[in-house]
Design a protein around this motif. Structure first.
Motif, PDB file in Angstrom:
ATOM      1  N   GLN A 117      11.652  15.181 -12.909  1.00 44.87           N
ATOM      2  CA  GLN A 117      11.193  14.081 -13.763  1.00 44.87           C
ATOM      3  C   GLN A 117      12.082  12.836 -13.582  1.00 44.87           C
ATOM      4  OE1 GLN A 117       9.716  14.947 -17.840  1.00 44.87           O
ATOM      5  NE2 GLN A 117      10.518  17.027 -17.442  1.00 44.87           N
ATOM      6  N   LYS A 118      13.396  13.101 -13.506  1.00 40.32           N
ATOM      7  CA  LYS A 118      14.332  11.982 -13.320  1.00 40.32           C
ATOM      8  C   LYS A 118      14.085  11.293 -11.980  1.00 40.32           C
ATOM      9  CE  LYS A 118      19.254  10.836 -13.277  1.00 40.32           C
ATOM     10  NZ  LYS A 118      20.636  11.353 -13.338  1.00 40.32           N
ATOM     11  N   MET A 119      13.893  12.126 -10.923  1.00 39.49           N
ATOM     12  CA  MET A 119      13.635  11.563  -9.603  1.00 39.49           C
ATOM     13  C   MET A 119      12.327  10.756  -9.604  1.00 39.49           C
ATOM     14  SD  MET A 119      13.242  13.583  -5.977  1.00 39.49           S
ATOM     15  CE  MET A 119      11.704  14.345  -6.523  1.00 39.49           C
ATOM     16  N   ALA A 166       0.840  -1.207   0.000  1.00 34.29           N
ATOM     17  CA  ALA A 166       0.000   0.000   0.000  1.00 34.29           C
ATOM     18  C   ALA A 166       0.873   1.253   0.000  1.00 34.29           C
ATOM     19  CB  ALA A 166      -0.923  -0.008   1.220  1.00 34.29           C
ATOM     20  N   ILE A 167       1.948   1.226   0.799  1.00 39.85           N
ATOM     21  CA  ILE A 167       2.875   2.362   0.851  1.00 39.85           C
ATOM     22  C   ILE A 167       3.572   2.548  -0.491  1.00 39.85           C
ATOM     23  CG2 ILE A 167       4.984   3.221   1.928  1.00 39.85           C
ATOM     24  CD1 ILE A 167       4.116   1.776   4.490  1.00 39.85           C
ATOM     25  N   VAL A 168       3.999   1.422  -1.083  1.00 34.07           N
ATOM     26  CA  VAL A 168       4.665   1.489  -2.395  1.00 34.07           C
ATOM     27  C   VAL A 168       3.715   2.064  -3.443  1.00 34.07           C
ATOM     28  CG1 VAL A 168       5.629   0.090  -4.264  1.00 34.07           C
ATOM     29  CG2 VAL A 168       6.292  -0.373  -1.906  1.00 34.07           C
ATOM     30  N   SER A 169       2.452   1.681  -3.381  1.00 32.68           N
ATOM     31  CA  SER A 169       1.464   2.233  -4.330  1.00 32.68           C
ATOM     32  C   SER A 169       1.348   3.732  -4.174  1.00 32.68           C
ATOM     33  CB  SER A 169       0.093   1.561  -4.087  1.00 32.68           C
ATOM     34  OG  SER A 169       0.148   0.184  -4.375  1.00 32.68           O
ATOM     35  N   THR A 170       1.378   4.166  -2.905  1.00 33.31           N
ATOM     36  CA  THR A 170       1.330   5.612  -2.650  1.00 33.31           C
ATOM     37  C   THR A 170       2.559   6.300  -3.236  1.00 33.31           C
ATOM     38  OG1 THR A 170       0.095   5.234  -0.599  1.00 33.31           O
ATOM     39  CG2 THR A 170       1.192   7.355  -0.844  1.00 33.31           C
ATOM     40  N   ALA A 202      10.021   1.603  -6.979  1.00 32.40           N
ATOM     41  CA  ALA A 202       8.752   1.073  -6.462  1.00 32.40           C
ATOM     42  C   ALA A 202       8.371  -0.212  -7.176  1.00 32.40           C
ATOM     43  CB  ALA A 202       7.658   2.130  -6.613  1.00 32.40           C
ATOM     44  N   ASP A 203       8.598  -0.239  -8.507  1.00 31.57           N
ATOM     45  CA  ASP A 203       8.291  -1.474  -9.260  1.00 31.57           C
ATOM     46  C   ASP A 203       9.173  -2.629  -8.796  1.00 31.57           C
ATOM     47  OD1 ASP A 203       6.341  -0.245 -10.737  1.00 31.57           O
ATOM     48  OD2 ASP A 203       7.686   0.265 -12.428  1.00 31.57           O
ATOM     49  N   THR A 204      10.458  -2.324  -8.565  1.00 31.76           N
ATOM     50  CA  THR A 204      11.385  -3.366  -8.077  1.00 31.76           C
ATOM     51  C   THR A 204      10.950  -3.883  -6.715  1.00 31.76           C
ATOM     52  OG1 THR A 204      13.235  -2.356  -9.275  1.00 31.76           O
ATOM     53  CG2 THR A 204      13.779  -3.872  -7.478  1.00 31.76           C
ATOM     54  N   ILE A 205      10.580  -2.943  -5.820  1.00 25.67           N
ATOM     55  CA  ILE A 205      10.116  -3.354  -4.478  1.00 25.67           C
ATOM     56  C   ILE A 205       8.862  -4.213  -4.582  1.00 25.67           C
ATOM     57  CG2 ILE A 205       9.154  -2.496  -2.299  1.00 25.67           C
ATOM     58  CD1 ILE A 205      10.994  -0.046  -2.605  1.00 25.67           C
ATOM     59  N   THR A 206       7.939  -3.806  -5.452  1.00 28.40           N
ATOM     60  CA  THR A 206       6.695  -4.567  -5.641  1.00 28.40           C
ATOM     61  C   THR A 206       6.983  -5.982  -6.113  1.00 28.40           C
ATOM     62  OG1 THR A 206       5.460  -2.551  -6.176  1.00 28.40           O
ATOM     63  CG2 THR A 206       4.494  -4.648  -6.869  1.00 28.40           C
ATOM     64  N   ALA A 234       5.119   9.567  -7.360  1.00 26.28           N
ATOM     65  CA  ALA A 234       6.125   9.648  -8.421  1.00 26.28           C
ATOM     66  C   ALA A 234       5.483  10.004  -9.750  1.00 26.28           C
ATOM     67  CB  ALA A 234       6.870   8.315  -8.524  1.00 26.28           C
ATOM     68  N   GLN A 235       4.302   9.401  -9.996  1.00 23.29           N
ATOM     69  CA  GLN A 235       3.604   9.690 -11.245  1.00 23.29           C
ATOM     70  C   GLN A 235       3.160  11.151 -11.302  1.00 23.29           C
ATOM     71  OE1 GLN A 235       3.387   7.645 -13.767  1.00 23.29           O
ATOM     72  NE2 GLN A 235       2.197   9.040 -15.057  1.00 23.29           N
ATOM     73  N   LYS A 236       2.649  11.632 -10.175  1.00 23.52           N
ATOM     74  CA  LYS A 236       2.223  13.027 -10.118  1.00 23.52           C
ATOM     75  C   LYS A 236       3.421  13.976 -10.253  1.00 23.52           C
ATOM     76  CE  LYS A 236      -1.938  12.173  -7.393  1.00 23.52           C
ATOM     77  NZ  LYS A 236      -2.607  12.378  -6.084  1.00 23.52           N
ATOM     78  N   SER A 237       4.558  13.555  -9.629  1.00 28.03           N
ATOM     79  CA  SER A 237       5.779  14.377  -9.731  1.00 28.03           C
ATOM     80  C   SER A 237       6.276  14.426 -11.169  1.00 28.03           C
ATOM     81  CB  SER A 237       6.875  13.809  -8.817  1.00 28.03           C
ATOM     82  OG  SER A 237       6.483  13.849  -7.466  1.00 28.03           O
ATOM     83  N   LYS A 238       6.139  13.315 -11.852  1.00 24.91           N
ATOM     84  CA  LYS A 238       6.562  13.262 -13.259  1.00 24.91           C
ATOM     85  C   LYS A 238       5.737  14.220 -14.103  1.00 24.91           C
ATOM     86  CE  LYS A 238       7.288  10.000 -17.041  1.00 24.91           C
ATOM     87  NZ  LYS A 238       7.157   8.575 -17.461  1.00 24.91           N
ATOM     88  N   ILE A 239       4.446  14.182 -13.847  1.00 20.52           N
ATOM     89  CA  ILE A 239       3.557  15.095 -14.594  1.00 20.52           C
ATOM     90  C   ILE A 239       3.873  16.551 -14.249  1.00 20.52           C
ATOM     91  CG2 ILE A 239       1.145  15.837 -14.868  1.00 20.52           C
ATOM     92  CD1 ILE A 239       0.354  12.899 -14.399  1.00 20.52           C
ATOM     93  N   LEU A 240       4.121  16.772 -12.944  1.00 25.04           N
ATOM     94  CA  LEU A 240       4.462  18.129 -12.506  1.00 25.04           C
ATOM     95  C   LEU A 240       5.767  18.601 -13.157  1.00 25.04           C
ATOM     96  CD1 LEU A 240       3.859  20.529 -10.646  1.00 25.04           C
ATOM     97  CD2 LEU A 240       5.138  19.350  -8.842  1.00 25.04           C
ATOM     98  N   GLY A 241       6.780  17.700 -13.228  1.00 25.45           N
ATOM     99  CA  GLY A 241       8.057  18.041 -13.861  1.00 25.45           C
ATOM    100  C   GLY A 241       7.889  18.326 -15.341  1.00 25.45           C
TER     101      GLY A 241
END
Length: 275
Positions: A204-206, A163-167, A214-218, A172-179
């Motif tokens: 965007q890189k971050m 659940a935390i990883v999903s958050t 997150a994908d690796t952790i999942t 990260a997705q929102k940050s990417k869009i923001l970047g």
């Protein structure tokens, strides 16, 4: 000769046949041996006419003197082999006039006693082993239950981490869009937006790195979850087997108790009753 004694001596062959195994029969009057019938193998080598004094301390003479039936197990001291003697006083008009004794080898009794003792000892040893195995099985069952509980706790923790990883992925997705939006605005600002463009690229890189992490952790959490599932399945099977094993051990304990009871009965039967 006393009439009763004569009747006993005349029937000595019949008395011998009343024994279920090989036996010898001897008859005393108040002074001497007046009748003797050797068995096929059980032979005391007694001669008719031998005196009472020659047989002092035998079961026959002790029964004669006491006036009461006597059954004894005797060692090989007198006749070279261990035997069981059953002596019955012959009474005429209230007076002991003699004694009739049947003698059998106690080899069968000794063998029965030996077997019953070995049986009891073996059962006692098996009972201890069974109790130890049952105790160990119960301990294993408890440990498996604890392991299952730990596995359930770990599964719950993994769900929380997911659940935390999903958050994190969502951020990260929102940050990417923001970047991305920031890059667009920096491009519109021309020279004045160059510094802001660098920051936007870093964001965007971050965001991209965070998504990959997150994908690796999942993925790793899924692997751990699958392993825990396998452990749960295995422990469940082992627990089921252990419970059945414990039940079987308990049934064996009851069986051993029954066998031990039989052994004690055999021991009781092998003891010579003294009348």
């Amino acid at each position: 000769m006393n009439a009763k004694l004569k009747a006993v001596v005349d029937s000595i062959d019949t008395y011998q046949l009343t024994y279920p195994e090989d036996a010898c029969i001897l008859v005393f009057d108040t002074e001497k041996v007046i009748g003797y019938k050797a068995g096929k193998k059980v032979d005391l080598k007694i001669k008719v006419g031998e005196t009472v004094e020659q047989h002092q301390n035998t079961t026959s003479i002790r029964a004669f003197k006491s006036g009461k039936p006597l059954r004894e197990e005797r060692g090989p001291e007198l006749f070279g082999f261990a035997y069981i003697a059953s002596a019955v006083p012959i009474i005429d008009n209230g007076r002991v006039v003699g004694v009739c004794t049947g003698v059998i080898s106690n080899d069968t009794i000794n063998e029965l006693r030996h077997v019953s003792n070995e049986l009891s000892a073996s059962v006692a040893e098996m009972s201890v082993t069974t109790e130890d195995l049952t105790s160990a099985s119960v301990n294993v069952s408890k440990q498996l239950e604890e392991l299952s509980q730990l596995a359930a706790t770990a599964t719950h923790d993994i769900q929380q981490i997911n659940a935390i990883v999903s958050t994190v992925k969502d951020i990260a997705q929102k940050s990417k869009i923001l970047g991305l939006n920031a890059s667009i605005e920096a491009a519109r600002s021309g020279v004045h937006g160059r510094g802001f463009a660098i920051v936007a690229n870093e964001i965007q890189k971050m965001a991209q790195d965070s998504t990959q992490s997150a994908d690796t952790i999942t993925k790793e959490l899924d692997n751990i979850k699958n392993s825990i599932g396998y452990i749960n399945h295995s422990t469940s099977q082992i627990s089921s087997f252990t419970k059945q094993y414990t039940t079987n051990m308990q049934q064996m304990s009851h069986t051993y108790a029954s066998i031990n009871h039989v052994g004690k009965r055999l021991q009781k039967l092998s003891n010579i009753k003294k009348d």
